[in-house]
Design a protein around this motif. Structure first.
Motif, PDB file in Angstrom:
ATOM      1  N   ILE A 128       0.838  -1.199   0.000  1.00  0.00           N
ATOM      2  CA  ILE A 128       0.000   0.000   0.000  1.00  0.00           C
ATOM      3  C   ILE A 128       0.878   1.255   0.000  1.00  0.00           C
ATOM      4  CG2 ILE A 128      -1.744   1.331   1.275  1.00  0.00           C
ATOM      5  CD1 ILE A 128      -2.801  -1.245  -0.077  1.00  0.00           C
ATOM      6  N   ASP A 129       1.876   1.310   0.879  1.00  0.00           N
ATOM      7  CA  ASP A 129       2.793   2.463   0.906  1.00  0.00           C
ATOM      8  C   ASP A 129       3.531   2.609  -0.418  1.00  0.00           C
ATOM      9  OD1 ASP A 129       2.122   3.188   3.493  1.00  0.00           O
ATOM     10  OD2 ASP A 129       3.878   2.242   4.408  1.00  0.00           O
ATOM     11  N   ILE A 130       3.931   1.501  -0.996  1.00  0.00           N
ATOM     12  CA  ILE A 130       4.645   1.551  -2.276  1.00  0.00           C
ATOM     13  C   ILE A 130       3.751   2.093  -3.373  1.00  0.00           C
ATOM     14  CG2 ILE A 130       5.658   0.125  -4.109  1.00  0.00           C
ATOM     15  CD1 ILE A 130       6.890  -1.597  -1.878  1.00  0.00           C
ATOM     16  N   PHE A 131       2.538   1.577  -3.490  1.00  0.00           N
ATOM     17  CA  PHE A 131       1.655   2.043  -4.555  1.00  0.00           C
ATOM     18  C   PHE A 131       1.229   3.490  -4.343  1.00  0.00           C
ATOM     19  CE2 PHE A 131       1.035  -2.589  -5.271  1.00  0.00           C
ATOM     20  CZ  PHE A 131       1.558  -2.622  -6.546  1.00  0.00           C
ATOM     21  N   LYS A 132       1.090   3.937  -3.101  1.00  0.00           N
ATOM     22  CA  LYS A 132       0.818   5.354  -2.832  1.00  0.00           C
ATOM     23  C   LYS A 132       1.990   6.201  -3.319  1.00  0.00           C
ATOM     24  CE  LYS A 132      -2.192   5.042   1.207  1.00  0.00           C
ATOM     25  NZ  LYS A 132      -2.286   5.304   2.664  1.00  0.00           N
ATOM     26  N   ALA A 133       3.197   5.762  -3.002  1.00  0.00           N
ATOM     27  CA  ALA A 133       4.385   6.508  -3.410  1.00  0.00           C
ATOM     28  C   ALA A 133       4.528   6.557  -4.928  1.00  0.00           C
ATOM     29  CB  ALA A 133       5.633   5.891  -2.786  1.00  0.00           C
ATOM     30  N   LEU A 134       4.089   5.520  -5.597  1.00  0.00           N
ATOM     31  CA  LEU A 134       4.219   5.446  -7.051  1.00  0.00           C
ATOM     32  C   LEU A 134       3.062   6.123  -7.795  1.00  0.00           C
ATOM     33  CD1 LEU A 134       5.495   1.783  -7.444  1.00  0.00           C
ATOM     34  CD2 LEU A 134       6.836   3.898  -7.521  1.00  0.00           C
ATOM     35  N   SER A 135       2.096   6.658  -7.052  1.00  0.00           N
ATOM     36  CA  SER A 135       0.903   7.225  -7.689  1.00  0.00           C
ATOM     37  C   SER A 135       1.075   8.694  -8.072  1.00  0.00           C
ATOM     38  CB  SER A 135      -0.309   7.062  -6.769  1.00  0.00           C
ATOM     39  OG  SER A 135      -0.161   7.893  -5.622  1.00  0.00           O
ATOM     40  N   ASN A 136       2.302   9.104  -8.346  1.00  0.00           N
ATOM     41  CA  ASN A 136       2.597  10.478  -8.715  1.00  0.00           C
ATOM     42  C   ASN A 136       3.669  10.468  -9.798  1.00  0.00           C
ATOM     43  OD1 ASN A 136       4.654  12.799  -8.267  1.00  0.00           O
ATOM     44  ND2 ASN A 136       2.737  13.591  -7.420  1.00  0.00           N
TER      45      ASN A 136
ATOM     46  N   ILE B  85       5.926  12.658 -10.793  1.00  0.00           N
ATOM     47  CA  ILE B  85       7.276  13.102 -10.424  1.00  0.00           C
ATOM     48  C   ILE B  85       7.984  12.050  -9.586  1.00  0.00           C
ATOM     49  CG2 ILE B  85       8.625  14.816  -9.131  1.00  0.00           C
ATOM     50  CD1 ILE B  85       7.558  15.875 -11.792  1.00  0.00           C
ATOM     51  N   ARG B  86       7.273  11.401  -8.673  1.00  0.00           N
ATOM     52  CA  ARG B  86       7.916  10.349  -7.877  1.00  0.00           C
ATOM     53  C   ARG B  86       8.342   9.189  -8.766  1.00  0.00           C
ATOM     54  NH1 ARG B  86       3.802  12.070  -3.880  1.00  0.00           N
ATOM     55  NH2 ARG B  86       2.460  10.366  -4.546  1.00  0.00           N
ATOM     56  N   LEU B  87       7.542   8.854  -9.763  1.00  0.00           N
ATOM     57  CA  LEU B  87       7.955   7.833 -10.734  1.00  0.00           C
ATOM     58  C   LEU B  87       9.187   8.303 -11.509  1.00  0.00           C
ATOM     59  CD1 LEU B  87       4.538   6.620 -12.176  1.00  0.00           C
ATOM     60  CD2 LEU B  87       6.184   5.241 -10.908  1.00  0.00           C
ATOM     61  N   ASP B  88       9.180   9.581 -11.891  1.00  0.00           N
ATOM     62  CA  ASP B  88      10.341  10.142 -12.590  1.00  0.00           C
ATOM     63  C   ASP B  88      11.597  10.032 -11.728  1.00  0.00           C
ATOM     64  OD1 ASP B  88       8.845  10.846 -14.826  1.00  0.00           O
ATOM     65  OD2 ASP B  88       8.643  12.955 -14.235  1.00  0.00           O
ATOM     66  N   ILE B  89      11.484  10.340 -10.445  1.00  0.00           N
ATOM     67  CA  ILE B  89      12.636  10.275  -9.551  1.00  0.00           C
ATOM     68  C   ILE B  89      13.232   8.870  -9.546  1.00  0.00           C
ATOM     69  CG2 ILE B  89      13.368  10.387  -7.127  1.00  0.00           C
ATOM     70  CD1 ILE B  89      11.332  12.769  -6.842  1.00  0.00           C
ATOM     71  N   LEU B  90      12.376   7.850  -9.471  1.00  0.00           N
ATOM     72  CA  LEU B  90      12.887   6.467  -9.518  1.00  0.00           C
ATOM     73  C   LEU B  90      13.595   6.191 -10.839  1.00  0.00           C
ATOM     74  CD1 LEU B  90      10.261   4.096  -7.870  1.00  0.00           C
ATOM     75  CD2 LEU B  90      12.545   4.666  -7.080  1.00  0.00           C
ATOM     76  N   THR B  91      13.038   6.699 -11.922  1.00  0.00           N
ATOM     77  CA  THR B  91      13.660   6.520 -13.239  1.00  0.00           C
ATOM     78  C   THR B  91      14.998   7.246 -13.304  1.00  0.00           C
ATOM     79  OG1 THR B  91      11.498   6.324 -14.288  1.00  0.00           O
ATOM     80  CG2 THR B  91      13.342   6.868 -15.724  1.00  0.00           C
TER      81      THR B  91
ATOM     82  N   HIS C 202       9.203  16.120   0.879  1.00  0.00           N
ATOM     83  CA  HIS C 202       8.025  15.293   1.189  1.00  0.00           C
ATOM     84  C   HIS C 202       7.995  14.053   0.299  1.00  0.00           C
ATOM     85  CE1 HIS C 202       3.952  14.107   2.164  1.00  0.00           C
ATOM     86  NE2 HIS C 202       3.657  14.145   0.873  1.00  0.00           N
ATOM     87  N   TYR C 203       8.228  14.227  -0.989  1.00  0.00           N
ATOM     88  CA  TYR C 203       8.226  13.098  -1.928  1.00  0.00           C
ATOM     89  C   TYR C 203       9.294  12.074  -1.555  1.00  0.00           C
ATOM     90  CZ  TYR C 203       5.167  15.515  -5.300  1.00  0.00           C
ATOM     91  OH  TYR C 203       4.111  16.130  -5.944  1.00  0.00           O
ATOM     92  N   LEU C 204      10.500  12.553  -1.277  1.00  0.00           N
ATOM     93  CA  LEU C 204      11.596  11.645  -0.946  1.00  0.00           C
ATOM     94  C   LEU C 204      11.329  10.920   0.368  1.00  0.00           C
ATOM     95  CD1 LEU C 204      14.607  13.889  -2.013  1.00  0.00           C
ATOM     96  CD2 LEU C 204      13.683  11.913  -3.251  1.00  0.00           C
ATOM     97  N   SER C 205      10.763  11.632   1.318  1.00  0.00           N
ATOM     98  CA  SER C 205      10.413  11.018   2.598  1.00  0.00           C
ATOM     99  C   SER C 205       9.369   9.923   2.408  1.00  0.00           C
ATOM    100  CB  SER C 205       9.894  12.093   3.547  1.00  0.00           C
ATOM    101  OG  SER C 205       9.463  11.526   4.746  1.00  0.00           O
ATOM    102  N   MET C 206       8.377  10.198   1.594  1.00  0.00           N
ATOM    103  CA  MET C 206       7.328   9.213   1.304  1.00  0.00           C
ATOM    104  C   MET C 206       7.918   7.972   0.632  1.00  0.00           C
ATOM    105  SD  MET C 206       3.977  10.012  -0.947  1.00  0.00           S
ATOM    106  CE  MET C 206       2.448   9.177  -0.600  1.00  0.00           C
ATOM    107  N   MET C 207       8.813   8.194  -0.308  1.00  0.00           N
ATOM    108  CA  MET C 207       9.426   7.083  -1.023  1.00  0.00           C
ATOM    109  C   MET C 207      10.372   6.297  -0.117  1.00  0.00           C
ATOM    110  SD  MET C 207      10.007   9.089  -4.601  1.00  0.00           S
ATOM    111  CE  MET C 207      10.648   7.706  -5.534  1.00  0.00           C
ATOM    112  N   GLN C 208      11.018   6.994   0.803  1.00  0.00           N
ATOM    113  CA  GLN C 208      11.897   6.301   1.744  1.00  0.00           C
ATOM    114  C   GLN C 208      11.065   5.491   2.738  1.00  0.00           C
ATOM    115  OE1 GLN C 208      14.667   8.809   3.880  1.00  0.00           O
ATOM    116  NE2 GLN C 208      16.094   7.115   4.071  1.00  0.00           N
ATOM    117  N   LYS C 209       9.941   6.033   3.178  1.00  0.00           N
ATOM    118  CA  LYS C 209       9.057   5.300   4.085  1.00  0.00           C
ATOM    119  C   LYS C 209       8.569   4.005   3.420  1.00  0.00           C
ATOM    120  CE  LYS C 209       4.672   5.514   6.494  1.00  0.00           C
ATOM    121  NZ  LYS C 209       3.304   5.907   6.248  1.00  0.00           N
ATOM    122  N   ALA C 210       8.322   4.065   2.119  1.00  0.00           N
ATOM    123  CA  ALA C 210       7.890   2.889   1.360  1.00  0.00           C
ATOM    124  C   ALA C 210       9.066   1.968   1.034  1.00  0.00           C
ATOM    125  CB  ALA C 210       7.191   3.316   0.074  1.00  0.00           C
TER     126      ALA C 210
END
Length: 100
Positions: free
Chosen positions: A4-12, A14-20, A60-68
């Motif tokens: 759930i945390d992962i899919f929330k983090a991936l639902s944006n 820019i956050r997908l772009d950051i992973l790329t 905020h985005y990085l924190s969310m992605m790190q939490k996931a």
């Protein structure tokens, strides 16, 4: 893995772009692989500049992605560097392949 945390983090986008971008930092940031390896990732400021968003939004985005557990961070002085957590990404790949 908390899907759930992962899919929330991936639902944006820019956050997908950051992973790329972090998958191939040399291609997406003005940096060398030796620098990325030495620092343990890409500096928040570089990610913010590329995303063209405020520091608070990127933090905020990085924190969310790190939490996931999609990202790992390493602190050097006053700077924080981020890299992908490949273990979690592999677990996510397996989850999608086997469960969805």
């Amino acid at each position: 893995m908390n899907s759930i945390d992962i899919f929330k983090a991936l639902s944006n986008e820019i956050r997908l772009d950051i992973l790329t971008w972090l998958k191939d930092p040399e291609k997406h940031f003005n940096t060398s692989s030796a620098y990325v390896e030495k620092k343990g990732g890409v500096c928040v400021g570089d990610i913010q500049e590329k995303a063209n968003l405020s520091q608070s939004t990127i933090s905020h985005y990085l924190s969310m992605m790190q939490k996931a557990k999609l990202l790992q961070s390493e602190r050097h002085g006053k700077w924080t560097y981020y890299r992908r957590n490949e273990e979690t990404i592999k677990e996510l790949e397996k989850y999608v392949r086997e469960k969805l």
